[in-house]
Design a protein around this motif. Sequence first.
Motif, PDB file in Angstrom:
ATOM      1  N   PRO A  50       0.827  -1.211   0.000  1.00 25.78           N
ATOM      2  CA  PRO A  50       0.000   0.000   0.000  1.00 25.78           C
ATOM      3  C   PRO A  50       0.864   1.266   0.000  1.00 25.78           C
ATOM      4  N   PRO A  51       0.449   2.278  -0.766  1.00 22.31           N
ATOM      5  CA  PRO A  51       1.244   3.519  -0.820  1.00 22.31           C
ATOM      6  C   PRO A  51       1.246   4.214   0.539  1.00 22.31           C
ATOM      7  N   PRO A  52       2.257   5.060   0.787  1.00 20.04           N
ATOM      8  CA  PRO A  52       2.378   5.707   2.094  1.00 20.04           C
ATOM      9  C   PRO A  52       1.284   6.737   2.369  1.00 20.04           C
ATOM     10  N   SER A  53       0.669   7.287   1.332  1.00 18.91           N
ATOM     11  CA  SER A  53      -0.386   8.271   1.545  1.00 18.91           C
ATOM     12  C   SER A  53      -1.756   7.655   1.287  1.00 18.91           C
ATOM     13  N   ARG A  54      -2.778   8.395   1.634  1.00 12.04           N
ATOM     14  CA  ARG A  54      -4.158   7.922   1.486  1.00 12.04           C
ATOM     15  C   ARG A  54      -4.502   7.679   0.022  1.00 12.04           C
ATOM     16  N   TYR A  55      -5.369   6.692  -0.215  1.00  9.53           N
ATOM     17  CA  TYR A  55      -5.791   6.410  -1.586  1.00  9.53           C
ATOM     18  C   TYR A  55      -7.247   5.951  -1.593  1.00  9.53           C
ATOM     19  N   GLU A  56      -7.854   6.072  -2.783  1.00 11.21           N
ATOM     20  CA  GLU A  56      -9.223   5.623  -2.988  1.00 11.21           C
ATOM     21  C   GLU A  56      -9.210   4.461  -3.979  1.00 11.21           C
ATOM     22  N   GLU A  57      -9.966   3.420  -3.682  1.00 11.82           N
ATOM     23  CA  GLU A  57     -10.074   2.277  -4.582  1.00 11.82           C
ATOM     24  C   GLU A  57     -11.071   2.610  -5.689  1.00 11.82           C
ATOM     25  N   ILE A  58     -10.700   2.291  -6.936  1.00 14.28           N
ATOM     26  CA  ILE A  58     -11.579   2.558  -8.083  1.00 14.28           C
ATOM     27  C   ILE A  58     -12.147   1.267  -8.650  1.00 14.28           C
ATOM     28  N   ALA A  59     -11.306   0.235  -8.843  1.00 13.39           N
ATOM     29  CA  ALA A  59     -11.783  -0.997  -9.469  1.00 13.39           C
ATOM     30  C   ALA A  59     -10.840  -2.155  -9.184  1.00 13.39           C
ATOM     31  N   GLN A  60     -11.395  -3.358  -9.246  1.00 16.74           N
ATOM     32  CA  GLN A  60     -10.613  -4.590  -9.223  1.00 16.74           C
ATOM     33  C   GLN A  60     -10.227  -4.883 -10.670  1.00 16.74           C
ATOM     34  N   LEU A  61      -8.964  -5.222 -10.921  1.00 11.61           N
ATOM     35  CA  LEU A  61      -8.469  -5.452 -12.275  1.00 11.61           C
ATOM     36  C   LEU A  61      -7.991  -6.886 -12.442  1.00 11.61           C
ATOM     37  N   GLN A  62      -8.128  -7.399 -13.672  1.00  9.42           N
ATOM     38  CA  GLN A  62      -7.562  -8.692 -14.051  1.00  9.42           C
ATOM     39  C   GLN A  62      -6.965  -8.557 -15.437  1.00  9.42           C
ATOM     40  N   SER A  63      -5.898  -9.309 -15.683  1.00 11.09           N
ATOM     41  CA  SER A  63      -5.262  -9.287 -16.991  1.00 11.09           C
ATOM     42  C   SER A  63      -4.573 -10.622 -17.239  1.00 11.09           C
ATOM     43  N   ASN A  64      -4.239 -10.876 -18.512  1.00 15.95           N
ATOM     44  CA  ASN A  64      -3.437 -12.052 -18.829  1.00 15.95           C
ATOM     45  C   ASN A  64      -2.369 -11.676 -19.837  1.00 15.95           C
ATOM     46  N   SER A  65      -1.365 -12.544 -19.944  1.00 18.66           N
ATOM     47  CA  SER A  65      -0.205 -12.234 -20.777  1.00 18.66           C
ATOM     48  C   SER A  65      -0.437 -12.490 -22.251  1.00 18.66           C
ATOM     49  N   GLY A  66      -1.472 -13.203 -22.617  1.00 21.20           N
ATOM     50  CA  GLY A  66      -1.705 -13.524 -24.020  1.00 21.20           C
ATOM     51  C   GLY A  66      -1.067 -14.852 -24.374  1.00 21.20           C
ATOM     52  N   ALA A  67      -1.595 -15.480 -25.397  1.00 19.43           N
ATOM     53  CA  ALA A  67      -1.174 -16.826 -25.758  1.00 19.43           C
ATOM     54  C   ALA A  67       0.193 -16.874 -26.430  1.00 19.43           C
ATOM     55  N   PHE A  68       0.677 -15.766 -26.950  1.00 22.67           N
ATOM     56  CA  PHE A  68       1.922 -15.791 -27.717  1.00 22.67           C
ATOM     57  C   PHE A  68       3.045 -15.026 -27.019  1.00 22.67           C
ATOM     58  N   THR A  69       3.011 -14.948 -25.690  1.00 21.45           N
ATOM     59  CA  THR A  69       4.056 -14.290 -24.923  1.00 21.45           C
ATOM     60  C   THR A  69       4.941 -15.371 -24.313  1.00 21.45           C
ATOM     61  N   TYR A  70       6.242 -15.336 -24.604  1.00 20.98           N
ATOM     62  CA  TYR A  70       7.174 -16.346 -24.120  1.00 20.98           C
ATOM     63  C   TYR A  70       8.151 -15.727 -23.133  1.00 20.98           C
ATOM     64  N   GLY A  71       8.562 -16.503 -22.154  1.00 17.79           N
ATOM     65  CA  GLY A  71       9.524 -16.061 -21.144  1.00 17.79           C
ATOM     66  C   GLY A  71       8.810 -15.475 -19.943  1.00 17.79           C
ATOM     67  N   GLU A  72       9.209 -15.895 -18.759  1.00 20.48           N
ATOM     68  CA  GLU A  72       8.544 -15.442 -17.534  1.00 20.48           C
ATOM     69  C   GLU A  72       8.594 -13.933 -17.352  1.00 20.48           C
ATOM     70  N   GLN A  73       9.766 -13.309 -17.614  1.00 16.39           N
ATOM     71  CA  GLN A  73       9.862 -11.864 -17.434  1.00 16.39           C
ATOM     72  C   GLN A  73       8.965 -11.135 -18.425  1.00 16.39           C
ATOM     73  N   ASN A  74       8.924 -11.604 -19.674  1.00 18.04           N
ATOM     74  CA  ASN A  74       8.050 -10.982 -20.666  1.00 18.04           C
ATOM     75  C   ASN A  74       6.584 -11.108 -20.272  1.00 18.04           C
ATOM     76  N   LYS A  75       6.193 -12.258 -19.734  1.00 19.51           N
ATOM     77  CA  LYS A  75       4.812 -12.454 -19.295  1.00 19.51           C
ATOM     78  C   LYS A  75       4.473 -11.505 -18.145  1.00 19.51           C
TER      79      LYS A  75
END
Length: 170
Positions: A50-75
């Motif tokens: 959590p950041p050191p200053s106050r914050y407001e929550e806007i949304a829960q997010l989800q994402s994926n790396s895509g089927a053609f992304t190779y390498g853990e760091q790239n993902k």
Amino acid sequence: MSVSGIAAMRRLLLLATLTLLLAACASSHVITGQPRPPVPVSQVRVYFAPPPSRYEEIAQLQSNSGAFTYGEQNKTNSVLNKLREEAAKLGANGVLFQGTEDGYGGTGVSVGAGGGRYGGGRHFSGGGVGISISPRQKFARGVAIYVLNPPPMSDPGPQGPPNPNLPPRE
């Protein structure tokens, strides 16, 4: 089949391929607070605590790396960038990172053979080899937040728990 029929099938195949590619790189959100006007992605920071200053929550997010992304760091880079992009659309200036998971996938090879006989003593046989390569995707979760007094962008911000082997930051 006529030339126009072949062209129509090619267009249909191209459209189906593009649809699958776009679906493979999806990000989504569930609004939990008040969205704001969009901001540039460059203004969205990723917080691993959590950041050191106050914050407001806007949304829960989800994402994926895509089927053609190779390498853990790239993902990992891919999912973090997609979380930042989704947060920017909602007017968030931060993403509170919640973690990643590896999706299902993998590689497989199969071999098959068959044979038989039909009327008149005639024999037939066949065989084949199939290879399936589907890399594992990486999925990420985060919370789009608006930090009321964000630290300057030159400050790297929270990086998780301090390392006891390093001198304290000033």
